[in-house]
Design a protein around this motif. Structure first.
Motif, PDB file in Angstrom:
ATOM      1  N   LYS A  48      41.819  50.170 -37.383  1.00  0.00           N
ATOM      2  CA  LYS A  48      42.637  49.345 -38.267  1.00  0.00           C
ATOM      3  C   LYS A  48      41.797  48.187 -38.813  1.00  0.00           C
ATOM      4  N   SER A  49      41.048  47.526 -37.912  1.00  0.00           N
ATOM      5  CA  SER A  49      40.195  46.416 -38.325  1.00  0.00           C
ATOM      6  C   SER A  49      39.115  46.896 -39.298  1.00  0.00           C
ATOM      7  N   ASN A  50      38.497  48.049 -38.979  1.00  0.00           N
ATOM      8  CA  ASN A  50      37.473  48.603 -39.875  1.00  0.00           C
ATOM      9  C   ASN A  50      38.062  48.935 -41.235  1.00  0.00           C
ATOM     10  N   LEU A  51      39.258  49.500 -41.234  1.00  0.00           N
ATOM     11  CA  LEU A  51      39.908  49.860 -42.497  1.00  0.00           C
ATOM     12  C   LEU A  51      40.228  48.612 -43.319  1.00  0.00           C
ATOM     13  N   ILE A  52      40.722  47.571 -42.642  1.00  0.00           N
ATOM     14  CA  ILE A  52      41.032  46.322 -43.352  1.00  0.00           C
ATOM     15  C   ILE A  52      39.758  45.718 -43.927  1.00  0.00           C
ATOM     16  N   ASN A  53      38.689  45.673 -43.109  1.00  0.00           N
ATOM     17  CA  ASN A  53      37.421  45.122 -43.593  1.00  0.00           C
ATOM     18  C   ASN A  53      36.870  45.945 -44.754  1.00  0.00           C
ATOM     19  N   SER A  54      36.941  47.251 -44.621  1.00  0.00           N
ATOM     20  CA  SER A  54      36.465  48.135 -45.690  1.00  0.00           C
ATOM     21  C   SER A  54      37.275  47.923 -46.963  1.00  0.00           C
ATOM     22  N   THR A  55      38.575  47.755 -46.798  1.00  0.00           N
ATOM     23  CA  THR A  55      39.432  47.523 -47.971  1.00  0.00           C
ATOM     24  C   THR A  55      39.088  46.195 -48.628  1.00  0.00           C
ATOM     25  N   TYR A  56      38.869  45.150 -47.821  1.00  0.00           N
ATOM     26  CA  TYR A  56      38.479  43.855 -48.388  1.00  0.00           C
ATOM     27  C   TYR A  56      37.148  43.959 -49.119  1.00  0.00           C
ATOM     28  N   GLN A  57      36.193  44.664 -48.531  1.00  0.00           N
ATOM     29  CA  GLN A  57      34.897  44.820 -49.185  1.00  0.00           C
ATOM     30  C   GLN A  57      35.047  45.595 -50.492  1.00  0.00           C
ATOM     31  N   THR A  58      35.849  46.632 -50.465  1.00  0.00           N
ATOM     32  CA  THR A  58      36.073  47.415 -51.684  1.00  0.00           C
ATOM     33  C   THR A  58      36.749  46.563 -52.747  1.00  0.00           C
ATOM     34  N   LEU A  59      37.730  45.764 -52.325  1.00  0.00           N
ATOM     35  CA  LEU A  59      38.404  44.877 -53.282  1.00  0.00           C
ATOM     36  C   LEU A  59      37.433  43.845 -53.857  1.00  0.00           C
ATOM     37  N   GLU A  60      36.565  43.308 -52.996  1.00  0.00           N
ATOM     38  CA  GLU A  60      35.568  42.348 -53.489  1.00  0.00           C
ATOM     39  C   GLU A  60      34.617  43.021 -54.480  1.00  0.00           C
ATOM     40  N   GLN A  61      34.195  44.245 -54.171  1.00  0.00           N
ATOM     41  CA  GLN A  61      33.317  44.969 -55.093  1.00  0.00           C
ATOM     42  C   GLN A  61      34.034  45.252 -56.412  1.00  0.00           C
ATOM     43  N   PHE A  62      35.303  45.619 -56.316  1.00  0.00           N
ATOM     44  CA  PHE A  62      36.074  45.848 -57.549  1.00  0.00           C
ATOM     45  C   PHE A  62      36.205  44.551 -58.352  1.00  0.00           C
ATOM     46  N   GLU A  63      36.392  43.432 -57.650  1.00  0.00           N
ATOM     47  CA  GLU A  63      36.512  42.144 -58.334  1.00  0.00           C
ATOM     48  C   GLU A  63      35.189  41.800 -59.035  1.00  0.00           C
ATOM     49  N   ILE A  64      34.075  42.023 -58.338  1.00  0.00           N
ATOM     50  CA  ILE A  64      32.753  41.770 -58.934  1.00  0.00           C
ATOM     51  C   ILE A  64      32.544  42.685 -60.131  1.00  0.00           C
ATOM     52  N   TYR A  65      32.863  43.956 -59.962  1.00  0.00           N
ATOM     53  CA  TYR A  65      32.706  44.928 -61.048  1.00  0.00           C
ATOM     54  C   TYR A  65      33.598  44.553 -62.233  1.00  0.00           C
ATOM     55  N   LYS A  66      34.828  44.107 -61.930  1.00  0.00           N
ATOM     56  CA  LYS A  66      35.750  43.697 -62.989  1.00  0.00           C
ATOM     57  C   LYS A  66      35.185  42.490 -63.743  1.00  0.00           C
ATOM     58  N   ASN A  67      34.677  41.497 -62.991  1.00  0.00           N
ATOM     59  CA  ASN A  67      34.121  40.311 -63.636  1.00  0.00           C
ATOM     60  C   ASN A  67      32.896  40.659 -64.478  1.00  0.00           C
ATOM     61  N   GLU A  68      32.045  41.561 -63.955  1.00  0.00           N
ATOM     62  CA  GLU A  68      30.880  41.990 -64.735  1.00  0.00           C
ATOM     63  C   GLU A  68      31.320  42.711 -66.008  1.00  0.00           C
ATOM     64  N   ASN A  69      32.313  43.560 -65.890  1.00  0.00           N
ATOM     65  CA  ASN A  69      32.826  44.263 -67.075  1.00  0.00           C
ATOM     66  C   ASN A  69      33.412  43.288 -68.081  1.00  0.00           C
ATOM     67  N   ILE A  70      34.126  42.281 -67.564  1.00  0.00           N
ATOM     68  CA  ILE A  70      34.702  41.281 -68.478  1.00  0.00           C
ATOM     69  C   ILE A  70      33.590  40.526 -69.196  1.00  0.00           C
ATOM     70  N   ARG A  71      32.554  40.095 -68.433  1.00  0.00           N
ATOM     71  CA  ARG A  71      31.433  39.398 -69.065  1.00  0.00           C
ATOM     72  C   ARG A  71      30.719  40.290 -70.079  1.00  0.00           C
ATOM     73  N   PHE A  72      30.505  41.546 -69.687  1.00  0.00           N
ATOM     74  CA  PHE A  72      29.841  42.476 -70.593  1.00  0.00           C
ATOM     75  C   PHE A  72      30.660  42.664 -71.865  1.00  0.00           C
ATOM     76  N   GLU A  73      31.963  42.847 -71.704  1.00  0.00           N
ATOM     77  CA  GLU A  73      32.827  43.031 -72.881  1.00  0.00           C
ATOM     78  C   GLU A  73      32.872  41.755 -73.723  1.00  0.00           C
ATOM     79  N   GLN A  74      32.867  40.605 -73.064  1.00  0.00           N
ATOM     80  CA  GLN A  74      32.850  39.346 -73.822  1.00  0.00           C
ATOM     81  C   GLN A  74      31.553  39.215 -74.613  1.00  0.00           C
TER      82      GLN A  74
END
Length: 189
Positions: A112-138
């Motif tokens: 459960k802890s590993n899954l939560i940590n993995s989910t947080y890391q994935t969400l952080e990566q998605f947030e970084i990817y989203k911000n990079e995409n936003i900057r790129f599109e801007q």
């Protein structure tokens, strides 16, 4: 008439007395039965001692009873041993089940802890990817706006130049640009 009924009654009593039937009076039948059994024993067992026969029968019966008791004791001991073994196996299985339960809970918590940590890391990566995409599109949108503004300005400048430019001004601009280009190439070499 009374004599006639008495005679029938007395005939009924005599007829039942001479017939074969069961005597339910235990006190009367036991001495008769014992005397018949003893008479038969004496008649058929003339050469055999009655007390010896009875003693042998009792000894055989005693031996069978003792043998049955020994067998019962052995079976009881075997059953007790099997019961103890079964209890030991049950305790062992219960301990293993408790261990599996504890390990299972800790494994579940770890997963459960590993899954939560993995989910947080994935969400952080998605947030970084989203911000990079936003900057790129801007940047892309900004570059497109610059290019359009530049193209519009260039069209406007060319339109102004073509409308106000004559041949002589055109030749002077070309010569000036060639001169600038030549000085740039000399500096680079």
């Amino acid at each position: 008439m009374k004599n006639l009924t008495d005679s029938f009654l007395s005939l009924g009593l005599w007829s039942s007395a001479g017939s074969f039937g069961f005597n339910t009076d235990i006190l009367a039948t036991n001495p008769i039965n014992l005397s018949v059994v003893l008479g038969l024993l004496i008649f058929f067992g003339k050469g055999v001692c009655a007390s010896c026969l009875l003693s042998d029968l009792l000894d055989n019966r005693k031996q069978r009873i003792l043998k049955t008791i020994r067998n019962s004791e052995e079976l009881r001991r075997g059953a007790i041993e099997q019961l103890e073994k079964a209890r030991a196996r049950l305790r062992k299985v219960e301990m293993e089940a408790d261990q599996f339960r504890v390990n299972g809970y800790s494994d579940i918590e770890r997963e459960k802890s590993n899954l939560i940590n993995s989910t947080y890391q994935t969400l952080e990566q998605f947030e970084i990817y989203k911000n990079e995409n936003i900057r790129f599109e801007q940047q892309r949108a900004s570059n497109q706006v610059r290019q359009r503004v530049f193209q519009q300005a260039l069209k406007g400048a060319l339109g102004t130049l073509t409308s106000s430019l004559n041949n002589e001004l055109h030749l002077r601009t070309i010569n000036a640009n060639i001169g600038i280009f030549g000085t740039l190439t000399e500096r680079i070499d």
